[in-house]
Every structure is written in structure tokens, then in C-alpha cells.
Design a protein around this motif. Structure first.
Motif, PDB file in Angstrom:
ATOM      1  N   GLN A 144       0.826  -1.214   0.000  1.00  0.00           N
ATOM      2  CA  GLN A 144       0.000   0.000   0.000  1.00  0.00           C
ATOM      3  C   GLN A 144       0.862   1.267   0.000  1.00  0.00           C
ATOM      4  OE1 GLN A 144      -2.252  -0.809   3.519  1.00  0.00           O
ATOM      5  NE2 GLN A 144      -3.496  -2.394   2.527  1.00  0.00           N
ATOM      6  N   THR A 145       1.915   1.268   0.805  1.00  0.00           N
ATOM      7  CA  THR A 145       2.804   2.426   0.902  1.00  0.00           C
ATOM      8  C   THR A 145       3.576   2.633  -0.396  1.00  0.00           C
ATOM      9  OG1 THR A 145       3.050   1.934   3.263  1.00  0.00           O
ATOM     10  CG2 THR A 145       4.605   3.503   2.304  1.00  0.00           C
ATOM     11  N   LEU A 146       4.016   1.526  -0.994  1.00  0.00           N
ATOM     12  CA  LEU A 146       4.737   1.588  -2.266  1.00  0.00           C
ATOM     13  C   LEU A 146       3.878   2.241  -3.346  1.00  0.00           C
ATOM     14  CD1 LEU A 146       7.246   0.625  -3.994  1.00  0.00           C
ATOM     15  CD2 LEU A 146       5.933  -1.462  -4.432  1.00  0.00           C
ATOM     16  N   VAL A 147       2.641   1.813  -3.459  1.00  0.00           N
ATOM     17  CA  VAL A 147       1.731   2.341  -4.481  1.00  0.00           C
ATOM     18  C   VAL A 147       1.414   3.815  -4.231  1.00  0.00           C
ATOM     19  CG1 VAL A 147      -0.587   2.154  -5.448  1.00  0.00           C
ATOM     20  CG2 VAL A 147       0.752   0.096  -5.051  1.00  0.00           C
ATOM     21  N   GLU A 148       1.188   4.168  -2.969  1.00  0.00           N
ATOM     22  CA  GLU A 148       0.894   5.559  -2.630  1.00  0.00           C
ATOM     23  C   GLU A 148       2.057   6.479  -3.001  1.00  0.00           C
ATOM     24  OE1 GLU A 148       0.008   5.536   1.508  1.00  0.00           O
ATOM     25  OE2 GLU A 148      -1.872   4.415   1.264  1.00  0.00           O
ATOM     26  N   TRP A 149       3.242   6.093  -2.615  1.00  0.00           N
ATOM     27  CA  TRP A 149       4.422   6.929  -2.885  1.00  0.00           C
ATOM     28  C   TRP A 149       4.828   6.906  -4.350  1.00  0.00           C
ATOM     29  CZ3 TRP A 149       8.270   9.526   0.289  1.00  0.00           C
ATOM     30  CH2 TRP A 149       7.784   9.826   1.575  1.00  0.00           C
ATOM     31  N   ASN A 150       4.490   5.833  -5.038  1.00  0.00           N
ATOM     32  CA  ASN A 150       4.847   5.742  -6.453  1.00  0.00           C
ATOM     33  C   ASN A 150       4.122   6.788  -7.292  1.00  0.00           C
ATOM     34  OD1 ASN A 150       6.561   4.011  -8.195  1.00  0.00           O
ATOM     35  ND2 ASN A 150       4.642   3.668  -9.298  1.00  0.00           N
ATOM     36  N   GLU A 151       3.034   7.323  -6.761  1.00  0.00           N
ATOM     37  CA  GLU A 151       2.317   8.393  -7.455  1.00  0.00           C
ATOM     38  C   GLU A 151       3.068   9.717  -7.358  1.00  0.00           C
ATOM     39  OE1 GLU A 151      -1.609   8.567  -5.892  1.00  0.00           O
ATOM     40  OE2 GLU A 151      -2.195   6.589  -6.670  1.00  0.00           O
ATOM     41  N   LYS A 152       3.948   9.813  -6.356  1.00  0.00           N
ATOM     42  CA  LYS A 152       4.715  11.051  -6.143  1.00  0.00           C
ATOM     43  C   LYS A 152       6.133  10.958  -6.690  1.00  0.00           C
ATOM     44  CE  LYS A 152       3.876  10.753  -1.691  1.00  0.00           C
ATOM     45  NZ  LYS A 152       3.856  11.053  -0.223  1.00  0.00           N
ATOM     46  N   ILE A 153       6.762   9.812  -6.500  1.00  0.00           N
ATOM     47  CA  ILE A 153       8.122   9.612  -7.005  1.00  0.00           C
ATOM     48  C   ILE A 153       8.184   8.260  -7.712  1.00  0.00           C
ATOM     49  CG2 ILE A 153       9.181  11.046  -5.224  1.00  0.00           C
ATOM     50  CD1 ILE A 153      10.039   8.510  -3.777  1.00  0.00           C
ATOM     51  N   ASN A 154       9.077   8.149  -8.676  1.00  0.00           N
ATOM     52  CA  ASN A 154       9.175   6.935  -9.474  1.00  0.00           C
ATOM     53  C   ASN A 154       9.949   5.865  -8.709  1.00  0.00           C
ATOM     54  OD1 ASN A 154       9.120   5.100 -11.577  1.00  0.00           O
ATOM     55  ND2 ASN A 154      10.921   5.982 -12.571  1.00  0.00           N
ATOM     56  N   LEU A 155       9.222   4.923  -8.114  1.00  0.00           N
ATOM     57  CA  LEU A 155       9.847   3.846  -7.366  1.00  0.00           C
ATOM     58  C   LEU A 155       9.867   2.539  -8.141  1.00  0.00           C
ATOM     59  CD1 LEU A 155       8.191   4.542  -3.892  1.00  0.00           C
ATOM     60  CD2 LEU A 155      10.607   4.885  -4.466  1.00  0.00           C
ATOM     61  N   THR A 156       8.805   2.277  -8.903  1.00  0.00           N
ATOM     62  CA  THR A 156       8.702   1.017  -9.637  1.00  0.00           C
ATOM     63  C   THR A 156       7.709   1.155 -10.783  1.00  0.00           C
ATOM     64  OG1 THR A 156       8.076  -1.321  -9.480  1.00  0.00           O
ATOM     65  CG2 THR A 156       6.943   0.209  -8.000  1.00  0.00           C
ATOM     66  N   ALA A 157       7.974   0.414 -11.852  1.00  0.00           N
ATOM     67  CA  ALA A 157       7.019   0.359 -12.965  1.00  0.00           C
ATOM     68  C   ALA A 157       5.967  -0.712 -12.709  1.00  0.00           C
ATOM     69  CB  ALA A 157       7.759   0.072 -14.266  1.00  0.00           C
ATOM     70  N   ILE A 158       6.202  -1.554 -11.708  1.00  0.00           N
ATOM     71  CA  ILE A 158       5.289  -2.640 -11.370  1.00  0.00           C
ATOM     72  C   ILE A 158       4.437  -2.208 -10.181  1.00  0.00           C
ATOM     73  CG2 ILE A 158       5.119  -5.030 -10.561  1.00  0.00           C
ATOM     74  CD1 ILE A 158       7.877  -5.507 -11.879  1.00  0.00           C
ATOM     75  N   ALA A 169      19.245  -0.219  -3.463  1.00  0.00           N
ATOM     76  CA  ALA A 169      18.017  -0.978  -3.205  1.00  0.00           C
ATOM     77  C   ALA A 169      16.767  -0.324  -3.769  1.00  0.00           C
ATOM     78  CB  ALA A 169      17.833  -1.190  -1.702  1.00  0.00           C
ATOM     79  N   GLY A 170      16.840   0.948  -4.117  1.00  0.00           N
ATOM     80  CA  GLY A 170      15.661   1.612  -4.674  1.00  0.00           C
ATOM     81  C   GLY A 170      14.528   1.666  -3.671  1.00  0.00           C
ATOM     82  N   ALA A 171      13.457   0.930  -3.944  1.00  0.00           N
ATOM     83  CA  ALA A 171      12.287   0.912  -3.058  1.00  0.00           C
ATOM     84  C   ALA A 171      12.414  -0.133  -1.949  1.00  0.00           C
ATOM     85  CB  ALA A 171      11.030   0.667  -3.878  1.00  0.00           C
ATOM     86  N   GLY A 172      13.627  -0.657  -1.762  1.00  0.00           N
ATOM     87  CA  GLY A 172      13.874  -1.589  -0.664  1.00  0.00           C
ATOM     88  C   GLY A 172      14.074  -3.034  -1.040  1.00  0.00           C
ATOM     89  N   PHE A 173      14.259  -3.292  -2.342  1.00  0.00           N
ATOM     90  CA  PHE A 173      14.404  -4.674  -2.802  1.00  0.00           C
ATOM     91  C   PHE A 173      15.869  -4.996  -3.076  1.00  0.00           C
ATOM     92  CE2 PHE A 173      10.343  -3.008  -4.697  1.00  0.00           C
ATOM     93  CZ  PHE A 173       9.529  -3.506  -3.690  1.00  0.00           C
ATOM     94  N   PRO A 174      16.369  -6.126  -2.532  1.00  0.00           N
ATOM     95  CA  PRO A 174      15.645  -7.219  -1.866  1.00  0.00           C
ATOM     96  C   PRO A 174      15.629  -7.163  -0.339  1.00  0.00           C
ATOM     97  CG  PRO A 174      17.864  -7.932  -2.331  1.00  0.00           C
ATOM     98  CD  PRO A 174      17.760  -6.506  -2.852  1.00  0.00           C
ATOM     99  N   SER A 175      16.316  -6.204   0.278  1.00  0.00           N
ATOM    100  CA  SER A 175      16.593  -6.323   1.714  1.00  0.00           C
ATOM    101  C   SER A 175      15.391  -6.128   2.624  1.00  0.00           C
ATOM    102  CB  SER A 175      17.715  -5.352   2.119  1.00  0.00           C
ATOM    103  OG  SER A 175      17.384  -4.032   1.781  1.00  0.00           O
TER     104      SER A 175
END
Length: 238
Positions: free
Chosen positions: A30-44, A78-84
Motif C-alpha cells: 500500500q505504501t509503495l503504491v501511494e508513494w509511487n504516485e509522487k516519485i518513481n519507485l517502480t514500474a510494477i 536498493a531503490g524501493a527496498g528490494f531485496p533487503s
């Protein structure tokens, strides 16, 4: 991969998620999707895709590397925290450090750690080349991870200097891992590493070929490596 399938697939590998951990993954999504609208974290962003190609894919490292012991881990780029971060949720005792060159991503990770109630995590906004020359971090980590960051020739120069002698560098790669390893063979040796193993597998539902490259750190990396920011990518070691 829906949440139930995600939980079952991990159970098949001996990873039993508690209710808290399941909720942490849901909050992560949920947090990933919310923030992805503001900054580019993932295309998935589709939920089943995130659970398979980010969460499950990140955790596959634990199918081949022992994360049950207390480890200090550094995740480079790690970008959006992957894999750690998925690994940290599954193995809460891990001490995780993430270094990333984009401040917005570090801001996201700090917010995420608070939302997930994570302890034993630290996030640094820095170039990997500079971070690895810092005596506070150089030759300090039991395990250094990188996923989908750069080719092995470049990754080895960024990551191996951070690994303590006797530790491991683990690169999570796609289908070209064997070719990349051949190209990086001399660089890995120069930087103090030696190939331990190359594990190959496919994601569920034939969603892609993956490799886990495991390199042992046999001796300290020469002081001149990594070179100044940008040089490893522009002029990879051969």
C-alpha cells in the motif's frame, strides 16, 4: 501471485509468516503504491505482480543463502527496498543497511521503516563508490546484496569493498548471469573475491529465469577500489 499463494510458496520453502509479517507485506504494498504516485519507485504496481516480482523474487535469495543467523547486511542500490526489506520482514533479526544515490528513495525508505515498525535498519543517501571508501563501512558487512543494479563487472567493484574478509557478496541476476560472470572473472579476483556458487531457477508460473550469484570474500579489496563516482560504469574492470 495473490497473497495466499505468496504465503503458501514461502511455506514450501520453510518460511512461515506470522500475522504481523503478512500485515507488514500488505502495508509495504500500500505504501509503495501511494508513494509511487509522487516519485518513481517502480514500474510494477499491480498487486499480484508486486508480490511475485518484488516481494517473492527478493526473498528467493534466502532459498540458497542462510539468513537464519545474525547477519549485518548492506543492500547497494536498493531503490524501493528490494531485496533487503522483504528479507528483513521474513528474518527480523537481520541488521540491514541500504545505500542509494537518490534522496527521494531514502526518504521513502525512512517512512516505510516507520510504517512497518522496523528496527535494525539504516538508510544512507550516497554514491556507492564513496560509501565503500568510507572507513565506517568498508570491509564491515557479513553480506552485501544487489538486485538489478548493474552488470557484474560494475557491481563487483561497488559491492566487494564493503564485504568483510570471510563474508559474502550476493548478486541477484536475470538470464544473462553466466555471461556477466565470465566478463567479471578477473575483476572479482582483483577485488578479493572468488565465485562460490551460481544458483539458477525460474519464478513461479514461468515468470522469468533468475540466478543467485554467491561470491566469497577471500582477502581485502585494494585501497584504490572502488574508483571515483561514475568510473566503474564508464570503464568497467576487465
Amino acid at each position: 501471485m495473490n497473497i495466499d499463494t505468496f504465503i503458501n510458496k514461502l511455506e514450501e520453502k520453510g518460511i512461515m509468516l506470522s500475522d504481523k509479517q503478512i500485515q507488514q507485506f500488505q502495508t509495504y504494498y500500500q505504501t509503495l503504491v501511494e508513494w509511487n504516485e509522487k516519485i518513481n519507485l517502480t514500474a510494477i504496481t499491480e498487486e499480484t505482480e508486486v508480490y511475485l516480482k518484488h516481494f517473492y523474487d527478493s526473498i528467493t535469495a534466502s532459498f540458497y543463502i542462510d539468513f537464519t543467523q545474525s547477519l549485518s547486511i548492506c543492500d547497494v542500490g536498493a531503490g524501493a527496498g528490494f531485496p533487503s526489506i522483504p528479507l528483513k520482514i521474513c528474518f527480523p533479526h537481520l541488521n540491514v543497511t541500504i545505500v542509494d544515490s537518490l534522496k527521494k528513495r531514502i526518504t521513502f525508505l525512512n517512512h516505510l521503516a516507520e510504517k512497518l515498525d522496523l528496527s535494525g535498519v539504516a538508510f544512507y543517501h550516497d554514491r556507492a563508490e564513496l560509501f565503500a571508501q568510507n572507513s565506517n563501512f568498508r570491509h564491515q558487512y557479513d553480506l552485501v546484496l544487489a538486485r538489478a543494479v548493474a552488470k557484474m563487472t560494475v557491481l563487483s567493484e561497488l559491492c566487494l569493498p564493503l564485504v568483510r574478509t570471510g563474508g559474502k557478496f550476493v548478486a541477484m541476476k536475470g538470464p544473462n548471469a553466466e555471461l556477466e560472470l565470465k566478463e567479471a572473472d578477473a575483476a572479482i579476483e582483483l577485488l578479493g573475491g572468488v565465485l562460490n556458487n551460481l544458483y539458477s531457477f525460474h519464478l513461479p508460473n514461468d515468470q522469468g529465469e533468475r540466478h543467485i550469484v554467491c561470491i566469497d570474500k577471500k582477502k581485502k579489496t585494494p585501497k584504490r577500489y572502488p574508483r571515483k563516482p561514475g568510473t566503474p560504469a564508464k570503464s568497467p574492470l576487465t
